[in-house]
Design an enzyme around this catalytic site. Structure first.
Site, mmCIF file in Angstrom:
data_model
loop_
_atom_site.group_PDB
_atom_site.id
_atom_site.type_symbol
_atom_site.label_atom_id
_atom_site.label_comp_id
_atom_site.label_asym_id
_atom_site.label_seq_id
_atom_site.Cartn_x
_atom_site.Cartn_y
_atom_site.Cartn_z
ATOM 1 N N LYS A 1 -5.068 7.011 -4.299
ATOM 2 C CA LYS A 1 -5.176 6.049 -5.403
ATOM 3 C C LYS A 1 -4.296 6.508 -6.566
ATOM 4 C CE LYS A 1 -8.566 3.813 -3.293
ATOM 5 N NZ LYS A 1 -8.341 2.472 -2.688
ATOM 6 N N SER B 1 -4.563 -0.653 0.395
ATOM 7 C CA SER B 1 -5.067 -0.652 -0.981
ATOM 8 C C SER B 1 -4.031 -0.203 -2.009
ATOM 9 C CB SER B 1 -6.294 0.254 -1.088
ATOM 10 O OG SER B 1 -5.944 1.613 -0.893
#
Length: 278
Positions: A160, A89
């Site tokens: 993230k 991701s």
């Protein structure tokens, strides 16, 4: 008469002198032998001591090992904690299997995550629901081991990039359009995965104080704040759930690098949010 007296006296003197010399020689021989035996005993004792390390040396070694292990555990728990990247991701910035170091002191003394930082956080309560049942003893032990870096982080930990901080308005009009923060378009081409749009879905959110809006660099393969808009918490991550800022990739060695904050967010300075507090 004189000759006999003189002869007797001479014989006596000769016998007396001879006996005294023999006695002294015997004593000297005995003393020398004793000294040699004493020196040999001392040498043998010293050799035995040199060959067999004493208890004090073993204690010193154990103490040194204990100090090193304690220092390592303290560093893992409070300073720099290792993590393995679990998914794609965050490509191309981070790849699956990369080992990174999270700086746990980055926000420890009143600091806040900044726009553009890559953060490691616990997604429980934001990306994942809170556990329904009380934690067991084994769960607590596992959590303690994870905090010390002795056990894998588990599937509740995410990596993230921070896009918006408390007070920011973050918007997207969908494919082909840049994300804006407080009305400022963000050029994310320096870190987005090739071919990815900044966002394939439209959204317009205001980040609550003390929370973060986070997204993966591989937007087409990242479940991030956008995917949790309709859930409790609205996709925002509480700052208190941030474990640390990802500062270094340390393995594999061919990818050893520092993770600097990109210049893309420079234009958002003094537009609001705690990102203006440094």
């Amino acid at each position: 008469m004189d000759r006999r007296d003189g002869g007797d006296t001479g014989d006596g003197d000769d016998r007396g002198d001879g006996d005294g010399g023999d006695d002294r020689d015997d004593r000297d021989d005995r003393d020398g032998a004793e000294d040699q035996h004493g020196d040999q005993d001392e040498r043998e004792a010293q050799e035995e001591q040199d060959e067999e390390p004493g208890p004090s040396r073993s204690r010193d070694l154990l103490l040194l090992v204990g100090i090193c292990l304690t220092a390592l555990l303290l560093v893992n728990a409070f300073v720099a904690r290792p993590f393995a990247v679990p998914s794609g991701s965050m490509e191309e910035t981070l790849r699956p299997g990369d080992r990174l170091i999270a700086n746990q002191l980055a926000y420890a003394f009143g600091g806040h995550p900044q726009r553009g930082d890559v953060v490691v956080f616990d997604g429980t309560g934001s990306f994942l629901p809170e556990p329904a049942k009380p934690s067991s003893f084994l769960d607590g032990l596992r959590s303690f081991a994870q905090d010390l870096g002795l056990a894998p982080a588990g599937d509740t930990v995410y990596v993230k990039r921070v896009i918006g901080v408390g007070g920011d308005r973050v918007t997207s009009t969908g494919p082909g359009a840049p994300i804006t923060v407080n009305g400022v378009p963000i050029d994310e081409t320096s870190y987005l995965a090739p071919g990815d749009d900044p966002s394939s879905v439209a959204f317009d959110v205001v980040v609550p104080t003390g929370e973060l809006w986070v997204m993966g660099d591989h937007r087409g393969a990242s479940r991030d704040s956008r995917d949790h808009l309709g859930e409790p918490g609205g996709g925002f991550v509480p700052e208190k759930k941030v474990i640390g800022r990802a500062d270094w990739v340390v393995y594999p060695f061919s990818r050893w690098t520092g993770l600097d904050r990109p210049a893309a967010f420079a234009g958002t300075a003094r537009t609001g949010g705690h990102g203006d507090q440094g």
